[in-house]
Design a protein around this motif. Sequence first.
Motif, PDB file in Angstrom:
ATOM      1  N   LEU A 178       5.378  -2.500   4.564  1.00 37.80           N
ATOM      2  CA  LEU A 178       4.271  -3.382   4.207  1.00 37.80           C
ATOM      3  C   LEU A 178       2.941  -2.741   4.586  1.00 37.80           C
ATOM      4  N   ILE A 179       1.966  -2.863   3.684  1.00 41.34           N
ATOM      5  CA  ILE A 179       0.644  -2.307   3.926  1.00 41.34           C
ATOM      6  C   ILE A 179      -0.057  -3.095   5.032  1.00 41.34           C
ATOM      7  N   CYS A 180      -0.852  -2.421   5.822  1.00 43.46           N
ATOM      8  CA  CYS A 180      -1.615  -3.089   6.884  1.00 43.46           C
ATOM      9  C   CYS A 180      -2.607  -4.076   6.262  1.00 43.46           C
ATOM     10  N   ASP A 181      -2.825  -5.189   6.954  1.00 50.04           N
ATOM     11  CA  ASP A 181      -3.658  -6.254   6.397  1.00 50.04           C
ATOM     12  C   ASP A 181      -5.050  -5.779   6.003  1.00 50.04           C
ATOM     13  N   GLY A 182      -5.709  -5.052   6.879  1.00 50.74           N
ATOM     14  CA  GLY A 182      -7.099  -4.672   6.628  1.00 50.74           C
ATOM     15  C   GLY A 182      -7.276  -3.309   6.006  1.00 50.74           C
ATOM     16  N   ALA A 183      -6.202  -2.700   5.519  1.00 49.47           N
ATOM     17  CA  ALA A 183      -6.299  -1.351   4.957  1.00 49.47           C
ATOM     18  C   ALA A 183      -7.173  -1.342   3.709  1.00 49.47           C
ATOM     19  N   ASN A 184      -8.122  -0.410   3.665  1.00 48.56           N
ATOM     20  CA  ASN A 184      -9.072  -0.314   2.558  1.00 48.56           C
ATOM     21  C   ASN A 184      -9.076   1.122   2.039  1.00 48.56           C
ATOM     22  N   PRO A 185      -8.622   1.361   0.807  1.00 48.01           N
ATOM     23  CA  PRO A 185      -8.539   2.743   0.303  1.00 48.01           C
ATOM     24  C   PRO A 185      -9.896   3.392   0.082  1.00 48.01           C
ATOM     25  N   TYR A 186     -10.994   2.637   0.120  1.00 43.34           N
ATOM     26  CA  TYR A 186     -12.326   3.210  -0.059  1.00 43.34           C
ATOM     27  C   TYR A 186     -13.034   3.458   1.267  1.00 43.34           C
ATOM     28  N   ASP A 187     -12.388   3.088   2.375  1.00 36.91           N
ATOM     29  CA  ASP A 187     -12.953   3.288   3.701  1.00 36.91           C
ATOM     30  C   ASP A 187     -12.417   4.597   4.276  1.00 36.91           C
ATOM     31  N   PRO A 188     -13.278   5.565   4.602  1.00 36.63           N
ATOM     32  CA  PRO A 188     -12.787   6.865   5.097  1.00 36.63           C
ATOM     33  C   PRO A 188     -11.926   6.764   6.347  1.00 36.63           C
ATOM     34  N   THR A 189     -12.088   5.718   7.142  1.00 36.52           N
ATOM     35  CA  THR A 189     -11.286   5.606   8.366  1.00 36.52           C
ATOM     36  C   THR A 189      -9.814   5.370   8.063  1.00 36.52           C
ATOM     37  N   TRP A 190      -9.495   4.940   6.852  1.00 41.25           N
ATOM     38  CA  TRP A 190      -8.103   4.695   6.466  1.00 41.25           C
ATOM     39  C   TRP A 190      -7.528   5.823   5.608  1.00 41.25           C
ATOM     40  N   GLU A 191      -8.261   6.912   5.459  1.00 45.84           N
ATOM     41  CA  GLU A 191      -7.836   7.962   4.530  1.00 45.84           C
ATOM     42  C   GLU A 191      -6.490   8.572   4.921  1.00 45.84           C
ATOM     43  N   LEU A 192      -6.316   8.909   6.193  1.00 46.83           N
ATOM     44  CA  LEU A 192      -5.058   9.512   6.628  1.00 46.83           C
ATOM     45  C   LEU A 192      -3.893   8.551   6.430  1.00 46.83           C
ATOM     46  N   TYR A 193      -4.115   7.269   6.706  1.00 53.07           N
ATOM     47  CA  TYR A 193      -3.067   6.261   6.524  1.00 53.07           C
ATOM     48  C   TYR A 193      -2.599   6.228   5.069  1.00 53.07           C
ATOM     49  N   PHE A 194      -3.544   6.227   4.131  1.00 57.32           N
ATOM     50  CA  PHE A 194      -3.166   6.148   2.726  1.00 57.32           C
ATOM     51  C   PHE A 194      -2.553   7.451   2.224  1.00 57.32           C
ATOM     52  N   GLU A 195      -2.961   8.585   2.782  1.00 52.36           N
ATOM     53  CA  GLU A 195      -2.325   9.847   2.393  1.00 52.36           C
ATOM     54  C   GLU A 195      -0.845   9.838   2.784  1.00 52.36           C
ATOM     55  N   GLU A 196      -0.547   9.393   3.991  1.00 50.07           N
ATOM     56  CA  GLU A 196       0.849   9.331   4.430  1.00 50.07           C
ATOM     57  C   GLU A 196       1.635   8.311   3.612  1.00 50.07           C
ATOM     58  N   ARG A 197       1.034   7.188   3.338  1.00 50.95           N
ATOM     59  CA  ARG A 197       1.715   6.140   2.572  1.00 50.95           C
ATOM     60  C   ARG A 197       1.988   6.598   1.143  1.00 50.95           C
ATOM     61  N   GLN A 198       0.997   7.225   0.526  1.00 50.34           N
ATOM     62  CA  GLN A 198       1.182   7.695  -0.843  1.00 50.34           C
ATOM     63  C   GLN A 198       2.209   8.813  -0.912  1.00 50.34           C
ATOM     64  N   SER A 199       2.263   9.641   0.128  1.00 55.16           N
ATOM     65  CA  SER A 199       3.263  10.706   0.169  1.00 55.16           C
ATOM     66  C   SER A 199       4.670  10.122   0.156  1.00 55.16           C
ATOM     67  N   LEU A 200       4.916   9.081   0.952  1.00 54.05           N
ATOM     68  CA  LEU A 200       6.234   8.442   0.977  1.00 54.05           C
ATOM     69  C   LEU A 200       6.568   7.819  -0.371  1.00 54.05           C
ATOM     70  N   GLN A 201       5.595   7.170  -1.003  1.00 54.81           N
ATOM     71  CA  GLN A 201       5.841   6.543  -2.295  1.00 54.81           C
ATOM     72  C   GLN A 201       6.167   7.578  -3.363  1.00 54.81           C
ATOM     73  N   MET A 202       5.464   8.703  -3.369  1.00 55.15           N
ATOM     74  CA  MET A 202       5.734   9.728  -4.360  1.00 55.15           C
ATOM     75  C   MET A 202       7.094  10.382  -4.125  1.00 55.15           C
ATOM     76  N   GLN A 203       7.499  10.535  -2.858  1.00 54.90           N
ATOM     77  CA  GLN A 203       8.828  11.085  -2.586  1.00 54.90           C
ATOM     78  C   GLN A 203       9.906  10.180  -3.172  1.00 54.90           C
ATOM     79  N   GLU A 204       9.737   8.870  -3.045  1.00 54.18           N
ATOM     80  CA  GLU A 204      10.702   7.933  -3.618  1.00 54.18           C
ATOM     81  C   GLU A 204      10.669   7.987  -5.143  1.00 54.18           C
TER      82      GLU A 204
END
Length: 567
Positions: free
Chosen positions: A462-488
Amino acid sequence: MSAAATPAGAAPGLATGWHAIDWQAVWRNARRLQARIVKAVQEGRWGKVRALSHLLTHSFSGRAMAVLRVTENSGSKTPGVDHDVWDSPGQKARAVHALRPRGYRPRPLRRVHIPKSNGKMRPLGIPTMTDRAMQALYLLALEPIAETTGDPHSYGFRAQRSCADALRRCHHLLCHRHNARWVLEGDIKSCFDRISHDWLLTHVPMDKGILRRWLKAGFLDRSVLHATTEGTPQGGICSPALANLTLDGLQGLLRRRFAADGRSARRHKVHLVRYADDFIITGSSAELLEREVKPLVRQFLKERGLELSEEKTRVTHIDDGFDFLGQTVRRFGGKVLIRPSRTRVHDLLSRVRETIRRSGHLTAGELIERLNPQIRGWACYHRHAASGRTFGYGDRAITRSLWRWARRRHRHRSDGWIATTYFRATATGARAFSGEAPGPGGRAEHVSLFRASGVRIRRHRLICDGANPYDPTWELYFEERQSLQMQETLEGRGRARYLWFEQEGICPACGQGLTLERGWHIHHIQWRAHGGTDLVDNLLLLHPNCHRQVHSQGIRLAKVVPREGHS
């Protein structure tokens, strides 16, 4: 002049060819402005937000990204009332330089009707290419605002959020012994068609003149012009964002009313999960949901010109189960399970049987190539649920249909001959429907029917409640999350998966991530016409537009060298 020589807020004085655009600079400029918009919203500096939005919507980078978006998506070949499409580099380049807010007047939408699952027809409005690009341009500035101010548990039509997130949130709210037992299943009647224009013009943080022109553009239905006095153009690029902005705030309203403190939250157990205009609200009792929650929701929607659909809105006990986003959520004893709904299983089997019935002169391999995308898409959607038994049932039903197809084609052959010819043993020892289909270079290759039961069941994170893909502070989080999704997503696609890992998920032409939404093409470093091979040492994954740019400009790309320790 290329985009690299152009500041983010200014347009170049000379025409730029479509394939001469520096897409790395375009993405960098647009993302920088979007990050600044997010920061300004978080600080409550709305004057700064308006200034940055104006800068982005009047920039060359914004216009180029808007045209790229509307020419890359699946509807790019569908024309509006002007019968115009942008399918050549010259048309796209002219569109970039002609996309100006000053003097802009939208054309009416072309109204079409598509069938819904309940037998009714859903009206869709198809804008012209210019109107789509203008909506995409203003959406570049509106989406960072909507992501920053949106409800944390709203998952529909938002970047990096999906149905799987909404269903996982449902499971979190219902799976424990102390959780709520009652659920209000909500559905908004004709949501897109009834949103109040006055409410949108008052509350949506964008250029009011542009928004008013979109809302009042009207539509053509059977060559008759109809005015629009309410609703947003369903089918337009901006419509989902406008609908989300309209419905945002419901979660905060429920929290203030029923969860003012920890004790109230534990007693009432009122929580919202929303996907676009479909939502559920949990509660400790049926009376609470009927007498207090539902009237509050009705009042919230009334202010926006909306109302609940009485035929689809009901209060249900978790032991009886309810359907949400194509899956059934139900408690069995002490365990809550989420499974594919019977309706979705029936829909898949109906589509597969219809494809088999209409196969005509197709060979087994050609039929497999038509069936595999349907089965794979259905299985990948449901792979995060408790779907093992359902996948097995679907495979058996499809196999029986294909056996009957083979029997009709070969009425005088024995069952053994049909089994040997069409149902060959796979590497696992199981038999699968197989055939020959044209491969690369016209060579025939062996293909097998995709088996849903071969898809590994994985619990969605589940995605974190306050995660914002346009906020640079969440960039690493979304890179890791997108990597897992693409692997699947790439599981079972050997060559594409290997290349994606080798390139670390990055397109070497533009430097942006390779995602399912934008797609990819396989590029031959040494072209096959010049003797290049199909071996992975000669291949790269590129975005479709980047692939066309590389071939048009004759750009030579080098093989990516993995970082030390990467595998």
